[in-house]
Design a protein around this motif. Structure first.
Motif, PDB file in Angstrom:
ATOM      1  N   ALA A 135       0.845  -1.196   0.000  1.00 10.08           N
ATOM      2  CA  ALA A 135       0.000   0.000   0.000  1.00 10.08           C
ATOM      3  C   ALA A 135       0.885   1.252   0.000  1.00 10.08           C
ATOM      4  CB  ALA A 135      -0.918  -0.002   1.217  1.00 10.08           C
ATOM      5  N   ARG A 136       0.247   2.393  -0.165  1.00 11.32           N
ATOM      6  CA  ARG A 136       0.959   3.680  -0.153  1.00 11.32           C
ATOM      7  C   ARG A 136       0.463   4.503   1.023  1.00 11.32           C
ATOM      8  NH1 ARG A 136       0.838   9.066  -2.523  1.00 11.32           N
ATOM      9  NH2 ARG A 136      -1.352   8.830  -3.149  1.00 11.32           N
ATOM     10  N   LEU A 137       1.410   4.974   1.824  1.00  8.78           N
ATOM     11  CA  LEU A 137       1.041   5.829   2.950  1.00  8.78           C
ATOM     12  C   LEU A 137       0.944   7.272   2.482  1.00  8.78           C
ATOM     13  CD1 LEU A 137       1.844   5.516   6.589  1.00  8.78           C
ATOM     14  CD2 LEU A 137       2.284   7.737   5.567  1.00  8.78           C
ATOM     15  N   VAL A 138      -0.161   7.920   2.778  1.00  6.62           N
ATOM     16  CA  VAL A 138      -0.413   9.308   2.405  1.00  6.62           C
ATOM     17  C   VAL A 138      -0.400  10.153   3.670  1.00  6.62           C
ATOM     18  CG1 VAL A 138      -2.040  10.914   1.347  1.00  6.62           C
ATOM     19  CG2 VAL A 138      -1.789   8.586   0.427  1.00  6.62           C
ATOM     20  N   GLY A 139       0.495  11.116   3.732  1.00  4.19           N
ATOM     21  CA  GLY A 139       0.614  11.950   4.909  1.00  4.19           C
ATOM     22  C   GLY A 139      -0.400  13.082   4.910  1.00  4.19           C
ATOM     23  N   VAL A 140      -1.047  13.292   6.052  1.00  7.03           N
ATOM     24  CA  VAL A 140      -1.950  14.423   6.266  1.00  7.03           C
ATOM     25  C   VAL A 140      -1.255  15.353   7.244  1.00  7.03           C
ATOM     26  CG1 VAL A 140      -4.214  15.167   7.082  1.00  7.03           C
ATOM     27  CG2 VAL A 140      -3.964  12.964   5.896  1.00  7.03           C
ATOM     28  N   PRO A 141      -0.945  16.586   6.863  1.00 12.03           N
ATOM     29  CA  PRO A 141      -0.063  17.406   7.697  1.00 12.03           C
ATOM     30  C   PRO A 141      -0.670  17.809   9.026  1.00 12.03           C
ATOM     31  CG  PRO A 141      -0.952  18.680   5.854  1.00 12.03           C
ATOM     32  CD  PRO A 141      -1.332  17.258   5.615  1.00 12.03           C
ATOM     33  N   LEU A 142       0.162  17.722  10.063  1.00 12.88           N
ATOM     34  CA  LEU A 142      -0.111  18.393  11.332  1.00 12.88           C
ATOM     35  C   LEU A 142       0.612  19.737  11.268  1.00 12.88           C
ATOM     36  CD1 LEU A 142       0.366  15.517  13.943  1.00 12.88           C
ATOM     37  CD2 LEU A 142      -1.787  16.595  13.258  1.00 12.88           C
ATOM     38  N   GLU A 143      -0.138  20.818  11.329  1.00 17.23           N
ATOM     39  CA  GLU A 143       0.442  22.143  11.147  1.00 17.23           C
ATOM     40  C   GLU A 143       0.834  22.747  12.488  1.00 17.23           C
ATOM     41  OE1 GLU A 143       1.092  23.231   8.291  1.00 17.23           O
ATOM     42  OE2 GLU A 143      -0.244  22.198   6.889  1.00 17.23           O
ATOM     43  N   ALA A 144       2.002  23.413  12.510  1.00 15.35           N
ATOM     44  CA  ALA A 144       2.390  24.171  13.699  1.00 15.35           C
ATOM     45  C   ALA A 144       1.330  25.226  13.974  1.00 15.35           C
ATOM     46  CB  ALA A 144       3.757  24.820  13.486  1.00 15.35           C
ATOM     47  N   ASP A 145       0.904  25.289  15.241  1.00 16.01           N
ATOM     48  CA  ASP A 145      -0.181  26.187  15.641  1.00 16.01           C
ATOM     49  C   ASP A 145       0.211  26.807  16.974  1.00 16.01           C
ATOM     50  OD1 ASP A 145      -2.628  27.477  15.871  1.00 16.01           O
ATOM     51  OD2 ASP A 145      -3.593  25.758  16.820  1.00 16.01           O
TER      52      ASP A 145
END
Length: 388
Positions: A135-145
């Motif tokens: 499978a392919r891992l797709v990253g969903v960003p955690l944004e600096a807040d």
């Protein structure tokens, strides 16, 4: 097609940054705040129970699904802590650590060409297990807040495609120390219900939360128990990372799928450890409260020290690690910073870029560990301040 050989197979893999930094620590004698290897004590009663179990002869294979008393203790823990009912027989599976549980789950649930979502940066076992499954891992960003990190709900929704099968959720999060909020979990659950996604939730730091936002499991939300595998372990909670005892809880069909893979990975392991942990898990809250106090003090000591050293730490709500922005020291690249830090300050850290999937991820973040003795953290702080 080129000729196959072991050398060709290994070409391009190289030495991991973790191996490189550990060797730097050994060679230079630097304080190693790189990998999350605890220097803290384990419960004395737990260690005695293991020794007694070994001497009593509990040294052969346990059942493939795990020592029955441990499966019962895990089920009772989930009911007591989260209000979730799992049957010890069929809905709890003991694994050789959480990493094997993750691999078994992803190998069982994904086929070549499928996609797996994970919040980026992420624990490096996730993309490795995805690759093994095809499978392919797709990253969903955690944004600096501000001084922390937040989920981008729009980015999560945009990442889902017809090929998406699984969402891997790590809360409390490694490496950024984030605890997902109730609102974020609701948003994730809505996406998973809408797109019929299975959730594999890695909760190994569930007992190590330091601030007001408590850890919640997504499996307790409406419509999520039947599509969620909860993974946790004893390693982080009891400072026994070398024992490699983890577990999976979930609906019987998903647990059975993971178990069908797990039987051909390790089959079973750690009989005396499982036996001792079965007795210890019932009193985990008392032990964990003391450990949290120690780790919270270490976190605050390290965070304050990084500020004194001129670096910018981010808030670590849970776990073993905190992030720091190294640009105030004139570095745009965390890898270079980490390679020079042992000689410059006598401290080892890990560049957070090692955990990112995105090519345009921030290169200036560095991860420091605080699961050490107070004197180790204090020595690192003193050396960082002097090297400013």
């Amino acid at each position: 097609m080129g000729e196959w050989s072991p050398a060709a197979r290994a070409r391009g893999v190289g030495t991991s940054i973790f191996t490189e930094m550990t060797e730097l620590a050994r060679r230079t004698g630097a304080v190693n705040l790189g990998q999350g290897v605890p220097e803290l004590d384990s419960p004395a009663t737990l260690l005695k129970d293991v020794a007694d179990a070994v001497l009593a002869g509990s040294n052969q294979y346990p059942p493939a699904t795990g020592f029955p008393a441990l499966r019962t203790a895990v089920a009772e823990h989930q009911r007591r802590r989260y209000g979730l009912d799992y049957r010890p027989d069929g809905e709890v599976l003991v694994t050789t650590g959480a990493t094997e549980a993750i691999a078994a789950a992803l190998l069982a649930l994904c086929d070549p060409g499928d996609e797996i979502l994970a919040f980026d940066p992420c624990y490096d076992a996730y993309p490795a297990a995805a690759r093994l499954s095809g499978a392919r891992l797709v990253g969903v960003p955690l944004e600096a807040d501000g001084d922390g990190f937040a989920m981008d709900a729009a980015a999560l929704r945009a990442a889902v495609t017809p090929r998406t099968r699984v969402l891997v959720l790590n809360t409390p999060h490694n490496p950024v120390g984030k605890v997902f909020t109730a609102a974020e979990l609701e948003e994730i659950a809505e996406v998973c219900r809408e797109h019929s996604l299975v959730v594999v939730t890695d909760e190994v730091y569930e007992h190590l939360v330091y601030d007001e936002n408590p850890h919640r499991t997504i499996a307790a939300l409406p419509g999520m128990r039947e599509r969620t595998l909860i993974i946790s372990s004893a390693g982080k909670t009891f400072n026994v990372t070398g024992w490699k005892i983890g577990w999976i809880c979930g609906p019987a069909p998903l647990v059975a799928a993971a178990g069908s893979v797990k039987q051909f990975l390790t089959y079973a392991s750690g009989t005396p450890y499982q036996e001792a942990l079965a007795r210890m898990l019932g009193s985990v809250e008392e032990w964990a409260a003391e450990l949290r106090d120690t780790l919270r003090a270490n976190r605050d000591l390290l965070s304050d020290g990084l500020k004194q050293a001129g670096l910018r730490p981010y808030r670590a709500e849970a776990g073993y690690f905190l992030q720091a922005d190294v640009r105030p020291w004139g570095y745009a690249d965390g890898v270079t910073f980490c390679r020079e830090l042992p000689e410059r300050a006598g401290v080892v850290a890990i560049p957070t870029s090692a955990f990112y999937q995105a090519q345009d991820a921030p290169s200036w973040l560095v991860r420091f560990s605080f699961c050490k003795r107070e004197e180790s953290v204090r020595a690192a702080v003193d050396q960082l301040v002097r090297a400013r």
